[in-house]
Design a protein around this motif. Structure first.
Motif, PDB file in Angstrom:
ATOM      1  N   SER A  27       0.800  -1.222   0.000  1.00 31.79           N
ATOM      2  CA  SER A  27       0.000   0.000   0.000  1.00 31.79           C
ATOM      3  C   SER A  27       0.837   1.278   0.000  1.00 31.79           C
ATOM      4  CB  SER A  27      -0.924   0.009   1.227  1.00 31.79           C
ATOM      5  OG  SER A  27      -0.162   0.029   2.422  1.00 31.79           O
ATOM      6  N   GLY A  28       2.150   1.178   0.154  1.00 39.14           N
ATOM      7  CA  GLY A  28       3.023   2.347   0.194  1.00 39.14           C
ATOM      8  C   GLY A  28       3.375   2.755   1.604  1.00 39.14           C
ATOM      9  N   GLY A  29       4.630   3.130   1.808  1.00 41.20           N
ATOM     10  CA  GLY A  29       5.139   3.393   3.146  1.00 41.20           C
ATOM     11  C   GLY A  29       5.075   4.827   3.613  1.00 41.20           C
ATOM     12  N   TYR A  30       4.806   5.788   2.702  1.00 43.91           N
ATOM     13  CA  TYR A  30       4.696   7.184   3.119  1.00 43.91           C
ATOM     14  C   TYR A  30       3.306   7.380   3.728  1.00 43.91           C
ATOM     15  CZ  TYR A  30       8.628   8.336  -0.128  1.00 43.91           C
ATOM     16  OH  TYR A  30       9.826   8.413  -0.801  1.00 43.91           O
ATOM     17  N   ALA A  31       3.065   6.751   4.863  1.00 45.15           N
ATOM     18  CA  ALA A  31       1.721   6.726   5.441  1.00 45.15           C
ATOM     19  C   ALA A  31       1.810   6.350   6.911  1.00 45.15           C
ATOM     20  CB  ALA A  31       0.843   5.731   4.697  1.00 45.15           C
ATOM     21  N   GLU A  32       0.715   6.609   7.629  1.00 40.59           N
ATOM     22  CA  GLU A  32       0.686   6.252   9.051  1.00 40.59           C
ATOM     23  C   GLU A  32       0.569   4.749   9.255  1.00 40.59           C
ATOM     24  OE1 GLU A  32      -1.187  10.078  11.337  1.00 40.59           O
ATOM     25  OE2 GLU A  32      -2.625   8.801  10.251  1.00 40.59           O
ATOM     26  N   LEU A  33      -0.075   4.059   8.323  1.00 45.52           N
ATOM     27  CA  LEU A  33      -0.153   2.602   8.352  1.00 45.52           C
ATOM     28  C   LEU A  33       0.148   2.073   6.957  1.00 45.52           C
ATOM     29  CD1 LEU A  33      -2.995   3.405  10.391  1.00 45.52           C
ATOM     30  CD2 LEU A  33      -2.165   1.132  11.042  1.00 45.52           C
ATOM     31  N   ALA A  34       0.786   0.921   6.900  1.00 46.61           N
ATOM     32  CA  ALA A  34       1.183   0.349   5.609  1.00 46.61           C
ATOM     33  C   ALA A  34       0.939  -1.154   5.613  1.00 46.61           C
ATOM     34  CB  ALA A  34       2.651   0.650   5.319  1.00 46.61           C
ATOM     35  N   LEU A  35       0.548  -1.660   4.462  1.00 46.09           N
ATOM     36  CA  LEU A  35       0.257  -3.076   4.287  1.00 46.09           C
ATOM     37  C   LEU A  35       1.404  -3.739   3.540  1.00 46.09           C
ATOM     38  CD1 LEU A  35      -2.140  -5.072   4.780  1.00 46.09           C
ATOM     39  CD2 LEU A  35      -2.833  -4.602   2.415  1.00 46.09           C
ATOM     40  N   ALA A  36       1.823  -4.907   4.029  1.00 47.16           N
ATOM     41  CA  ALA A  36       2.905  -5.656   3.378  1.00 47.16           C
ATOM     42  C   ALA A  36       2.598  -7.143   3.441  1.00 47.16           C
ATOM     43  CB  ALA A  36       4.239  -5.365   4.064  1.00 47.16           C
ATOM     44  N   THR A  37       3.179  -7.901   2.518  1.00 48.98           N
ATOM     45  CA  THR A  37       3.034  -9.355   2.568  1.00 48.98           C
ATOM     46  C   THR A  37       3.944  -9.903   3.658  1.00 48.98           C
ATOM     47  OG1 THR A  37       4.781  -9.708   0.934  1.00 48.98           O
ATOM     48  CG2 THR A  37       2.520  -9.476   0.102  1.00 48.98           C
ATOM     49  N   GLU A  38       3.565 -11.042   4.211  1.00 43.09           N
ATOM     50  CA  GLU A  38       4.355 -11.644   5.291  1.00 43.09           C
ATOM     51  C   GLU A  38       5.804 -11.865   4.863  1.00 43.09           C
ATOM     52  OE1 GLU A  38       3.995 -15.397   8.411  1.00 43.09           O
ATOM     53  OE2 GLU A  38       3.009 -15.524   6.460  1.00 43.09           O
ATOM     54  N   GLU A  39       6.012 -12.251   3.614  1.00 40.41           N
ATOM     55  CA  GLU A  39       7.364 -12.507   3.111  1.00 40.41           C
ATOM     56  C   GLU A  39       8.250 -11.263   3.206  1.00 40.41           C
ATOM     57  OE1 GLU A  39       9.683 -13.278  -1.119  1.00 40.41           O
ATOM     58  OE2 GLU A  39       7.618 -12.565  -1.047  1.00 40.41           O
ATOM     59  N   SER A  40       7.645 -10.075   3.117  1.00 39.23           N
ATOM     60  CA  SER A  40       8.404  -8.823   3.088  1.00 39.23           C
ATOM     61  C   SER A  40       8.592  -8.204   4.462  1.00 39.23           C
ATOM     62  CB  SER A  40       7.688  -7.806   2.188  1.00 39.23           C
ATOM     63  OG  SER A  40       7.500  -8.309   0.888  1.00 39.23           O
ATOM     64  N   VAL A  41       8.076  -8.841   5.500  1.00 41.63           N
ATOM     65  CA  VAL A  41       8.126  -8.289   6.853  1.00 41.63           C
ATOM     66  C   VAL A  41       9.129  -9.084   7.689  1.00 41.63           C
ATOM     67  CG1 VAL A  41       6.803  -7.777   8.936  1.00 41.63           C
ATOM     68  CG2 VAL A  41       5.730  -7.543   6.688  1.00 41.63           C
ATOM     69  N   HIS A  42       9.994  -8.363   8.383  1.00 43.56           N
ATOM     70  CA  HIS A  42      11.053  -8.990   9.168  1.00 43.56           C
ATOM     71  C   HIS A  42      11.118  -8.351  10.552  1.00 43.56           C
ATOM     72  CE1 HIS A  42      12.526 -10.654   5.324  1.00 43.56           C
ATOM     73  NE2 HIS A  42      12.252  -9.458   4.854  1.00 43.56           N
ATOM     74  N   LYS A  43      11.411  -9.149  11.567  1.00 39.58           N
ATOM     75  CA  LYS A  43      11.489  -8.630  12.922  1.00 39.58           C
ATOM     76  C   LYS A  43      12.703  -7.708  13.075  1.00 39.58           C
ATOM     77  CE  LYS A  43       8.920 -12.210  15.403  1.00 39.58           C
ATOM     78  NZ  LYS A  43       8.952 -13.220  16.484  1.00 39.58           N
ATOM     79  N   LEU A  44      12.486  -6.610  13.776  1.00 43.41           N
ATOM     80  CA  LEU A  44      13.532  -5.627  14.027  1.00 43.41           C
ATOM     81  C   LEU A  44      14.049  -5.825  15.446  1.00 43.41           C
ATOM     82  CD1 LEU A  44      15.007  -3.039  12.969  1.00 43.41           C
ATOM     83  CD2 LEU A  44      13.197  -1.720  14.108  1.00 43.41           C
ATOM     84  N   PRO A  45      15.344  -6.120  15.603  1.00 37.76           N
ATOM     85  CA  PRO A  45      15.874  -6.339  16.958  1.00 37.76           C
ATOM     86  C   PRO A  45      15.861  -5.054  17.776  1.00 37.76           C
ATOM     87  CG  PRO A  45      17.646  -6.309  15.342  1.00 37.76           C
ATOM     88  CD  PRO A  45      16.369  -6.302  14.559  1.00 37.76           C
ATOM     89  N   ASP A  46      15.845  -5.212  19.093  1.00 33.28           N
ATOM     90  CA  ASP A  46      15.804  -4.059  19.994  1.00 33.28           C
ATOM     91  C   ASP A  46      17.060  -3.209  19.906  1.00 33.28           C
ATOM     92  OD1 ASP A  46      13.300  -4.809  20.879  1.00 33.28           O
ATOM     93  OD2 ASP A  46      14.063  -5.944  22.601  1.00 33.28           O
ATOM     94  N   THR A  47      18.130  -3.762  19.361  1.00 34.08           N
ATOM     95  CA  THR A  47      19.389  -3.010  19.248  1.00 34.08           C
ATOM     96  C   THR A  47      19.327  -1.919  18.188  1.00 34.08           C
ATOM     97  OG1 THR A  47      20.175  -4.762  17.766  1.00 34.08           O
ATOM     98  CG2 THR A  47      20.847  -4.885  20.075  1.00 34.08           C
ATOM     99  N   LEU A  48      18.320  -1.963  17.307  1.00 29.85           N
ATOM    100  CA  LEU A  48      18.166  -0.954  16.270  1.00 29.85           C
ATOM    101  C   LEU A  48      16.866  -0.183  16.496  1.00 29.85           C
ATOM    102  CD1 LEU A  48      19.172  -3.007  13.076  1.00 29.85           C
ATOM    103  CD2 LEU A  48      20.614  -1.485  14.429  1.00 29.85           C
ATOM    104  N   ASP A  49      16.918   1.152  16.315  1.00 27.76           N
ATOM    105  CA  ASP A  49      15.696   1.939  16.459  1.00 27.76           C
ATOM    106  C   ASP A  49      14.917   1.946  15.144  1.00 27.76           C
ATOM    107  OD1 ASP A  49      16.749   3.987  14.768  1.00 27.76           O
ATOM    108  OD2 ASP A  49      17.626   5.031  16.498  1.00 27.76           O
TER     109      ASP A  49
END
Length: 328
Positions: free
Chosen positions: A99-121
């Motif tokens: 749906s595009g990332g220049y937004a308050e909420l964005a839609l992505a496929t599960e394949e494109s989503v990755h967990k962000l570790p706490d060590t990175l903001d």
């Protein structure tokens, strides 16, 4: 229900200059379908390719209207059926957005989503997707670098350039990097380059050749091919490769320059990567985050309503220093 909510988002209703990026406050929030993830965006990376698409200068033209942006970092709002990799409340980053990332909420496929570790903001999370996946694709999947080779990151102070410097060091390469300012050169040196050069100096290509003992470099990661390709072909070693990451127009070259050294010019595009290639890259990115060498550098930051200014600056900047992002 997510489908009944509205949000702020940048919308493009016609191709053109940065002024076509309009902030709208009543954009319908997309609802996650099967294998999809809805993310509350905290930061989104700005990439040069997004300016080409917005201008209508890219071979890929999304249907209008659309919201730009692929590199999102934020918190999972909700998930669709079948999603198992992440859950609501998880900190994540993306490599693509439906749906595009220049937004308050964005839609992505599960394949494109990755967990962000706490060590990175979240700002660093928004600087991972295209930069690190492109750097890996260029160096490993396209140029097929080997430990001990010399690589020139031609334009090393931006998002992809910094990622390429860090990755090149991990891969055992001798790393040369260029930037257009003193600040940029210092950034490049801090992020893995053995030697740095100012590509605004007239004799910088001669300095690079001298640094290689006249042999030339084995691989060049090229960010501005329409300006630099002729120089690149002269700086290559025998059987050298130019991996073209970015170009803003045409350039005329003499094909004999490739024959003289049996060199190759290779285009690089994440758009054509396979699922297996993307997973390969994701594995490397996760390893880098765990080991600590993957350290995204955040550059200029803009609020969402200044997306047009960000698009102007990313093209007209005197020299990139880190990854440009939008914050929500």
């Amino acid at each position: 229900m997510a489908g009944s909510r509205v949000m702020k988002a940048i919308r493009v209703s016609e191709f053109g200059d940065p002024s076509v990026l309009k902030l709208c406050a009543d954009v319908k929030v997309p609802q996650p379908g099967k294998s999809q993830v809805l993310i509350r965006v905290h930061a989104c990376g700005v990439n040069p390719v997004e300016t080409y698409i917005r201008a209508g200068a890219s071979s890929r033209k999304p249907p209008l209207p659309y919201t730009p942006g692929t590199d999102v970092a934020g918190v999972v709002d909700s998930v669709g059926d079948g999603v198992t990799a992440v859950k609501a409340g998880d900190r994540v980053f993306t490599t693509a957005c439906k749906s595009g990332g220049y937004a308050e909420l964005a839609l992505a496929t599960e394949e494109s989503v990755h967990k962000l570790p706490d060590t990175l903001d979240f700002r660093q999370g928004a600087a991972i997707g295209i930069p690190y996946f492109t750097a890996y694709r260029a160096l490993v999947q396209k140029a097929h670098v080997k430990a001990g080779e010399t690589v020139l990151i031609h334009g090393a102070s931006g998002g992809v350039g910094v990622a390429a410097c860090q990755l090149s060091r991990v891969l055992g390469l001798r790393v040369l990097g260029t930037a257009g300012t003193k600040e940029g050169m210092e950034l490049v040196a801090r992020n893995g380059a053995h030697l740095t050069f100012n590509h605004r100096e007239k004799d910088y290509t001669g300095q690079i050749m001298e640094a290689t003992g006249g042999k030339g470099v084995d691989v060049i990661i090229e960010m501005l091919c329409n300006v630099n390709l002729n120089k690149d072909l002269q700086m290559l070693a025998l059987a050298g490769r130019v991996a073209v990451v970015g170009s803003r127009g045409p350039i005329e070259v003499d094909p004999r320059d490739t024959i003289r050294k049996e060199s190759s010019i290779i285009g690089v595009s994440l758009y054509f990567s396979t699922a297996a290639e993307r997973q390969e890259c994701a594995s490397l990115v996760y390893a880098g985050m765990e080991a600590g060498w993957l350290s995204p550098v955040v550059g200029a930051q803009y609020p969402l309503d200044q997306a047009a200014q960000a698009h102007l600056d990313i093209i007209q900047s005197a020299g990139a220093v880190g990854k440009m992002i939008l914050t929500m």
